[in-house]
Design a protein around this motif. Structure first.
Motif, PDB file in Angstrom:
ATOM      1  N   VAL A  40       0.841  -1.196   0.000  1.00 54.01           N
ATOM      2  CA  VAL A  40       0.000   0.000   0.000  1.00 54.01           C
ATOM      3  C   VAL A  40       0.877   1.248   0.000  1.00 54.01           C
ATOM      4  N   SER A  41       1.908   1.256   0.818  1.00 53.57           N
ATOM      5  CA  SER A  41       2.810   2.402   0.901  1.00 53.57           C
ATOM      6  C   SER A  41       3.492   2.673  -0.445  1.00 53.57           C
ATOM      7  N   ARG A  42       3.995   1.619  -1.072  1.00 55.64           N
ATOM      8  CA  ARG A  42       4.662   1.776  -2.381  1.00 55.64           C
ATOM      9  C   ARG A  42       3.678   2.263  -3.449  1.00 55.64           C
ATOM     10  N   THR A  43       2.465   1.716  -3.412  1.00 56.67           N
ATOM     11  CA  THR A  43       1.444   2.124  -4.386  1.00 56.67           C
ATOM     12  C   THR A  43       1.115   3.602  -4.242  1.00 56.67           C
ATOM     13  N   LEU A  44       0.916   4.053  -3.016  1.00 54.36           N
ATOM     14  CA  LEU A  44       0.582   5.456  -2.787  1.00 54.36           C
ATOM     15  C   LEU A  44       1.750   6.380  -3.139  1.00 54.36           C
ATOM     16  N   ALA A  45       2.969   5.945  -2.854  1.00 55.65           N
ATOM     17  CA  ALA A  45       4.152   6.749  -3.200  1.00 55.65           C
ATOM     18  C   ALA A  45       4.279   6.890  -4.720  1.00 55.65           C
ATOM     19  N   LYS A  46       4.086   5.780  -5.438  1.00 56.23           N
ATOM     20  CA  LYS A  46       4.153   5.848  -6.906  1.00 56.23           C
ATOM     21  C   LYS A  46       3.051   6.749  -7.457  1.00 56.23           C
ATOM     22  N   TYR A  47       1.881   6.680  -6.853  1.00 54.59           N
ATOM     23  CA  TYR A  47       0.778   7.541  -7.284  1.00 54.59           C
ATOM     24  C   TYR A  47       1.126   9.012  -7.060  1.00 54.59           C
ATOM     25  N   GLN A  48       1.746   9.319  -5.930  1.00 51.72           N
ATOM     26  CA  GLN A  48       2.149  10.706  -5.642  1.00 51.72           C
ATOM     27  C   GLN A  48       3.158  11.208  -6.676  1.00 51.72           C
ATOM     28  N   GLN A  49       4.057  10.320  -7.126  1.00 55.05           N
ATOM     29  CA  GLN A  49       5.106  10.701  -8.074  1.00 55.05           C
ATOM     30  C   GLN A  49       4.622  10.741  -9.515  1.00 55.05           C
ATOM     31  N   GLN A  50       3.790   9.759  -9.905  1.00 53.62           N
ATOM     32  CA  GLN A  50       3.453   9.588 -11.316  1.00 53.62           C
ATOM     33  C   GLN A  50       1.980   9.824 -11.647  1.00 53.62           C
ATOM     34  N   GLY A  51       1.151  10.006 -10.651  1.00 58.00           N
ATOM     35  CA  GLY A  51      -0.274  10.224 -10.896  1.00 58.00           C
ATOM     36  C   GLY A  51      -0.969   8.961 -11.384  1.00 58.00           C
ATOM     37  N   GLN A  52      -2.023   9.146 -12.181  1.00 58.16           N
ATOM     38  CA  GLN A  52      -2.851   8.032 -12.654  1.00 58.16           C
ATOM     39  C   GLN A  52      -2.061   6.981 -13.437  1.00 58.16           C
ATOM     40  N   ASP A  53      -0.982   7.376 -14.125  1.00 57.08           N
ATOM     41  CA  ASP A  53      -0.164   6.422 -14.890  1.00 57.08           C
ATOM     42  C   ASP A  53       0.406   5.318 -14.008  1.00 57.08           C
ATOM     43  N   ALA A  54       0.660   5.626 -12.759  1.00 56.00           N
ATOM     44  CA  ALA A  54       1.240   4.643 -11.836  1.00 56.00           C
ATOM     45  C   ALA A  54       0.252   3.534 -11.495  1.00 56.00           C
ATOM     46  N   LEU A  55      -1.028   3.766 -11.735  1.00 47.45           N
ATOM     47  CA  LEU A  55      -2.049   2.800 -11.345  1.00 47.45           C
ATOM     48  C   LEU A  55      -2.361   1.789 -12.448  1.00 47.45           C
ATOM     49  N   ALA A  56      -2.023   2.110 -13.674  1.00 54.38           N
ATOM     50  CA  ALA A  56      -2.378   1.266 -14.820  1.00 54.38           C
ATOM     51  C   ALA A  56      -1.607  -0.044 -14.820  1.00 54.38           C
ATOM     52  N   TRP A  57      -2.299  -1.099 -15.266  1.00 51.56           N
ATOM     53  CA  TRP A  57      -1.650  -2.405 -15.421  1.00 51.56           C
ATOM     54  C   TRP A  57      -0.848  -2.394 -16.701  1.00 51.56           C
ATOM     55  N   ARG A  58       0.355  -2.945 -16.630  1.00 47.87           N
ATOM     56  CA  ARG A  58       1.212  -3.069 -17.809  1.00 47.87           C
ATOM     57  C   ARG A  58       1.715  -4.499 -17.890  1.00 47.87           C
ATOM     58  N   LYS A  59       1.694  -5.016 -19.086  1.00 44.92           N
ATOM     59  CA  LYS A  59       2.228  -6.354 -19.287  1.00 44.92           C
ATOM     60  C   LYS A  59       3.725  -6.314 -18.969  1.00 44.92           C
ATOM     61  N   PRO A  60       4.225  -7.296 -18.215  1.00 45.58           N
ATOM     62  CA  PRO A  60       5.662  -7.320 -17.931  1.00 45.58           C
ATOM     63  C   PRO A  60       6.473  -7.334 -19.225  1.00 45.58           C
ATOM     64  N   THR A  61       7.556  -6.577 -19.236  1.00 45.92           N
ATOM     65  CA  THR A  61       8.332  -6.410 -20.463  1.00 45.92           C
ATOM     66  C   THR A  61       9.311  -7.541 -20.718  1.00 45.92           C
ATOM     67  N   GLY A  62       9.708  -8.269 -19.724  1.00 50.40           N
ATOM     68  CA  GLY A  62      10.681  -9.339 -19.923  1.00 50.40           C
ATOM     69  C   GLY A  62      12.102  -8.811 -19.894  1.00 50.40           C
ATOM     70  N   ALA A  63      13.026  -9.696 -20.133  1.00 44.40           N
ATOM     71  CA  ALA A  63      14.445  -9.348 -20.062  1.00 44.40           C
ATOM     72  C   ALA A  63      14.859  -8.506 -21.271  1.00 44.40           C
ATOM     73  N   THR A  64      15.858  -7.674 -21.070  1.00 46.74           N
ATOM     74  CA  THR A  64      16.428  -6.892 -22.148  1.00 46.74           C
ATOM     75  C   THR A  64      17.231  -7.806 -23.054  1.00 46.74           C
ATOM     76  N   ALA A  65      17.105  -7.590 -24.362  1.00 43.74           N
ATOM     77  CA  ALA A  65      17.846  -8.404 -25.321  1.00 43.74           C
ATOM     78  C   ALA A  65      19.351  -8.241 -25.096  1.00 43.74           C
ATOM     79  N   LYS A  66      20.080  -9.362 -25.193  1.00 44.91           N
ATOM     80  CA  LYS A  66      21.529  -9.327 -25.004  1.00 44.91           C
ATOM     81  C   LYS A  66      22.260  -9.078 -26.322  1.00 44.91           C
ATOM     82  N   LEU A  67      21.554  -9.246 -27.433  1.00 41.64           N
ATOM     83  CA  LEU A  67      22.159  -9.044 -28.741  1.00 41.64           C
ATOM     84  C   LEU A  67      21.619  -7.755 -29.358  1.00 41.64           C
ATOM     85  N   THR A  68      22.473  -7.085 -30.129  1.00 43.12           N
ATOM     86  CA  THR A  68      22.025  -5.899 -30.857  1.00 43.12           C
ATOM     87  C   THR A  68      21.180  -6.352 -32.044  1.00 43.12           C
TER      88      THR A  68
END
Length: 107
Positions: A40-68
């Motif tokens: 709850v504390s982390r959620t409210l802190a993110k909301y204070q910093q980022q507003g409504q965008d912090a509340l939206a669900w986002r699909k996990p992005t996965g690992a960063t590609a190791k190859l260019t």
């Protein structure tokens, strides 16, 4: 602590903020939603910093590609030449074959 699906956490984040705006304390929100006070504390802190965008669900992005992008293109070119071209018996590519150092250059 209750068990929720990932997509349900957006609803919980929005409810968490709504309850806080109604004057609820973090510990009470956590108990009501079946979550930890830390969450709850982390959620409210993110909301204070980022507003409504912090509340939206986002699909996990996965690992960063190791190859260019160039390395990925070259890998496809080499794989299309076939396993036998790179000194392996048969045409089957396996992860160990692809990872083998000799596979990275033409024979």
């Amino acid at each position: 602590m209750a068990s929720y699906k990932q997509i349900e956490y957006e609803i919980l984040r929005r409810r968490c903020v709504a309850l806080q705006q109604q004057g609820w304390k973090q510990v009470t929100i956590a108990q009501a939603l079946g979550l930890t006070q830390g969450w709850v504390s982390r959620t409210l802190a993110k909301y204070q910093q980022q507003g409504q965008d912090a509340l939206a669900w986002r699909k996990p992005t996965g690992a960063t590609a190791k190859l260019t992008d160039d390395q990925l293109h070259q890998l496809v070119v080499e794989l299309n030449k076939g396993a036998e071209h790179h000194g392996f018996p048969g045409q089957i590519w396996t992860r160990p074959r692809v990872n083998e150092p000799g596979c990275r250059s033409s024979h």
